[in-house]
Design an enzyme around this catalytic site. Sequence first.
Site, PDB file in Angstrom:
ATOM      1  N   ASP A  26       0.835  -1.204   0.000  1.00  0.00           N
ATOM      2  CA  ASP A  26       0.000   0.000   0.000  1.00  0.00           C
ATOM      3  C   ASP A  26       0.871   1.257   0.000  1.00  0.00           C
ATOM      4  O   ASP A  26       1.988   1.257   0.520  1.00  0.00           O
ATOM      5  CB  ASP A  26      -0.916  -0.015   1.234  1.00  0.00           C
ATOM      6  CG  ASP A  26      -2.087   0.948   1.081  1.00  0.00           C
ATOM      7  OD1 ASP A  26      -2.349   1.400  -0.047  1.00  0.00           O
ATOM      8  OD2 ASP A  26      -2.738   1.248   2.096  1.00  0.00           O
ATOM      9  N   ARG A  30       0.088   7.668  -2.679  1.00  0.00           N
ATOM     10  CA  ARG A  30       0.681   8.750  -1.873  1.00  0.00           C
ATOM     11  C   ARG A  30       2.127   9.020  -2.260  1.00  0.00           C
ATOM     12  O   ARG A  30       2.591  10.155  -2.264  1.00  0.00           O
ATOM     13  CB  ARG A  30       0.562   8.406  -0.381  1.00  0.00           C
ATOM     14  CG  ARG A  30      -0.810   8.741   0.182  1.00  0.00           C
ATOM     15  CD  ARG A  30      -1.050   8.043   1.474  1.00  0.00           C
ATOM     16  NE  ARG A  30      -1.338   6.630   1.265  1.00  0.00           N
ATOM     17  CZ  ARG A  30      -1.316   5.717   2.223  1.00  0.00           C
ATOM     18  NH1 ARG A  30      -0.979   6.060   3.444  1.00  0.00           N
ATOM     19  NH2 ARG A  30      -1.614   4.460   1.952  1.00  0.00           N
ATOM     20  N   HIS A  43       2.282   3.337  -9.083  1.00  0.00           N
ATOM     21  CA  HIS A  43       2.045   1.915  -9.360  1.00  0.00           C
ATOM     22  C   HIS A  43       3.208   1.327 -10.160  1.00  0.00           C
ATOM     23  O   HIS A  43       3.629   0.198  -9.921  1.00  0.00           O
ATOM     24  CB  HIS A  43       0.728   1.729 -10.115  1.00  0.00           C
ATOM     25  CG  HIS A  43      -0.483   2.120  -9.314  1.00  0.00           C
ATOM     26  ND1 HIS A  43      -0.664   1.735  -8.007  1.00  0.00           N
ATOM     27  CD2 HIS A  43      -1.581   2.867  -9.635  1.00  0.00           C
ATOM     28  CE1 HIS A  43      -1.813   2.222  -7.555  1.00  0.00           C
ATOM     29  NE2 HIS A  43      -2.387   2.916  -8.524  1.00  0.00           N
ATOM     30  N   SER A  71      -7.532  -5.711  -4.851  1.00  0.00           N
ATOM     31  CA  SER A  71      -8.562  -6.306  -3.988  1.00  0.00           C
ATOM     32  C   SER A  71      -9.907  -6.308  -4.698  1.00  0.00           C
ATOM     33  O   SER A  71     -10.117  -5.555  -5.668  1.00  0.00           O
ATOM     34  CB  SER A  71      -8.669  -5.530  -2.673  1.00  0.00           C
ATOM     35  OG  SER A  71      -9.352  -4.305  -2.874  1.00  0.00           O
ATOM     36  N   LEU A 137      11.098 -20.449  -4.563  1.00  0.00           N
ATOM     37  CA  LEU A 137      10.116 -19.573  -3.927  1.00  0.00           C
ATOM     38  C   LEU A 137       8.797 -19.707  -4.684  1.00  0.00           C
ATOM     39  O   LEU A 137       8.799 -19.772  -5.914  1.00  0.00           O
ATOM     40  CB  LEU A 137      10.593 -18.113  -4.015  1.00  0.00           C
ATOM     41  CG  LEU A 137       9.591 -17.045  -3.568  1.00  0.00           C
ATOM     42  CD1 LEU A 137       9.572 -16.921  -2.043  1.00  0.00           C
ATOM     43  CD2 LEU A 137       9.927 -15.676  -4.170  1.00  0.00           C
ATOM     44  N   ARG A 197      -4.886  -2.066   8.944  1.00  0.00           N
ATOM     45  CA  ARG A 197      -6.073  -2.891   8.714  1.00  0.00           C
ATOM     46  C   ARG A 197      -5.735  -3.998   7.721  1.00  0.00           C
ATOM     47  O   ARG A 197      -4.720  -3.949   7.022  1.00  0.00           O
ATOM     48  CB  ARG A 197      -7.242  -2.034   8.236  1.00  0.00           C
ATOM     49  CG  ARG A 197      -6.953  -1.201   7.005  1.00  0.00           C
ATOM     50  CD  ARG A 197      -8.153  -0.310   6.625  1.00  0.00           C
ATOM     51  NE  ARG A 197      -7.848   0.528   5.486  1.00  0.00           N
ATOM     52  CZ  ARG A 197      -7.859   1.868   5.509  1.00  0.00           C
ATOM     53  NH1 ARG A 197      -8.142   2.519   6.611  1.00  0.00           N
ATOM     54  NH2 ARG A 197      -7.575   2.561   4.425  1.00  0.00           N
TER      55      ARG A 197
HETATM   56  C1  IPE Z   1      -5.424  -2.869  -0.222  1.00  0.00           C
HETATM   57  O1  IPE Z   1      -5.040  -1.559  -0.466  1.00  0.00           O
HETATM   58  C2  IPE Z   1      -5.391  -3.672  -1.458  1.00  0.00           C
HETATM   59  C3  IPE Z   1      -4.099  -3.768  -2.145  1.00  0.00           C
HETATM   60  C4  IPE Z   1      -2.940  -3.362  -1.740  1.00  0.00           C
HETATM   61  C5  IPE Z   1      -4.178  -4.431  -3.410  1.00  0.00           C
HETATM   62  P1  IPE Z   1      -6.098  -0.368  -0.486  1.00  0.00           P
HETATM   63  O2  IPE Z   1      -5.310   0.866  -0.498  1.00  0.00           O
HETATM   64  O3  IPE Z   1      -7.077  -0.566  -1.566  1.00  0.00           O
HETATM   65  O4  IPE Z   1      -6.808  -0.583   0.930  1.00  0.00           O
HETATM   66  P2  IPE Z   1      -7.925   0.259   1.672  1.00  0.00           P
HETATM   67  O5  IPE Z   1      -9.170   0.115   0.882  1.00  0.00           O
HETATM   68  O6  IPE Z   1      -7.448   1.661   1.748  1.00  0.00           O
HETATM   69  O7  IPE Z   1      -8.024  -0.388   3.013  1.00  0.00           O
HETATM   70  C1  IPE Z   2      -1.650   0.207  -3.316  1.00  0.00           C
HETATM   71  O1  IPE Z   2      -1.402   1.554  -3.349  1.00  0.00           O
HETATM   72  C2  IPE Z   2      -1.849  -0.375  -4.687  1.00  0.00           C
HETATM   73  C3  IPE Z   2      -3.183  -0.878  -4.949  1.00  0.00           C
HETATM   74  C4  IPE Z   2      -4.212  -0.840  -4.149  1.00  0.00           C
HETATM   75  C5  IPE Z   2      -3.384  -1.479  -6.239  1.00  0.00           C
HETATM   76  P1  IPE Z   2      -2.586   2.605  -3.332  1.00  0.00           P
HETATM   77  O2  IPE Z   2      -2.953   2.897  -4.738  1.00  0.00           O
HETATM   78  O3  IPE Z   2      -3.688   2.142  -2.464  1.00  0.00           O
HETATM   79  O4  IPE Z   2      -1.850   3.848  -2.693  1.00  0.00           O
HETATM   80  P2  IPE Z   2      -2.448   4.893  -1.672  1.00  0.00           P
HETATM   81  O5  IPE Z   2      -3.004   4.119  -0.510  1.00  0.00           O
HETATM   82  O6  IPE Z   2      -3.511   5.635  -2.394  1.00  0.00           O
HETATM   83  O7  IPE Z   2      -1.288   5.757  -1.305  1.00  0.00           O
HETATM   84 MG    MG Z   3      -4.117   2.426  -0.495  1.00  0.00          MG
END
Ligand code: IPE
Ligand code: IPE
Ligand code: MG
Length: 257
Positions: A26, A30, A43, A71, A137, A197
């Site tokens: 995650d 940001r 990404h 997700s 792995l 979470r």
């Molecule tokens: C969780 O990240 C899913 C992945 C990293 C693929 P999100 O950034 O979507 O999670 P929430 O919804 O903020 O909890």
């Molecule tokens: C996780 O990074 C990647 C995916 C959920 C695919 P985010 O895209 O959720 O990044 P933030 O949480 O917005 O920084």
């Molecule tokens: Mg996120």
Amino acid sequence: MNTSESSTQVVPLVNGIPSHIAVIMDGNGRWAKQRMLPRVAGHKRGVETVREITRSCVERGVKYLTLFAFSSENWRRPTDEVSVLRQLFLAALEQELDRLNRNGIRLRVIGDIAPFGEKIVKLARHAEDATQGNTKLTLTVAANYGGRWDILQAVNRMVSAEPPDRHDFIESDLAKHLAMAFAPEPDLFIRTGGEQRISNFLLWQLAYTELYFTETLWPDFGAESLNEAVKWYAQRERRFGRTSEQLAEAVRRQATV
Ligand code: IPE
Ligand code: IPE
Ligand code: MG
């Protein structure tokens, strides 16, 4: 006891290398925002981190690395972003196969990937077949995965595999139908990006996993950050309901066998 075993049934060895690490990657958005870049740049950078962390896990002797890539709730994002994530997944499946084979990595993809389209389904199944003999792995990518979806599909498969009047199912009856039935439960869970979470990741399998949360954003999470997480893990006492004294006794007995 086999040191690579992760189980809630046996007294675990302490201070080991985690056999299975599961990661919520995650913070890509940001990371990009901090640099005035579009989210997609985060990404893309995140894919590089996947390479680095995978390499690092092979070097350390981690046997299973499971990455949450998309997700079941991520469909709620803007269509453009979903489309970019799909493209990145597609490109990785097209481009990484040689590297996986060169490094002895077996690829598994879990989740309902049909909505990503036939091309991705075909590439994923091909990559799984082409890497199935690799043993260093197992890299599992969770895409359109949700922990609740997983439990539900396992319940449905369990029930349809048995006579309709059976009402005495036990945990292992269900566990064998989960998407990750091929792997031990995760020893170490890592979530980058500061949120604390589970976000519908491996709900069943994380029951006794050690949970590590770090503020570091996924694109900044390198081999050194992984090192920190593994060092933290090594200091946990995994009691699985037992007392410290029972663990000490089990370790003494193992030492004298
Ligand atoms: C969780 O990240 C899913 C992945 C990293 C693929 P999100 O950034 O979507 O999670 P929430 O919804 O903020 O909890
Ligand atoms: C996780 O990074 C990647 C995916 C959920 C695919 P985010 O895209 O959720 O990044 P933030 O949480 O917005 O920084
Ligand atoms: Mg996120």
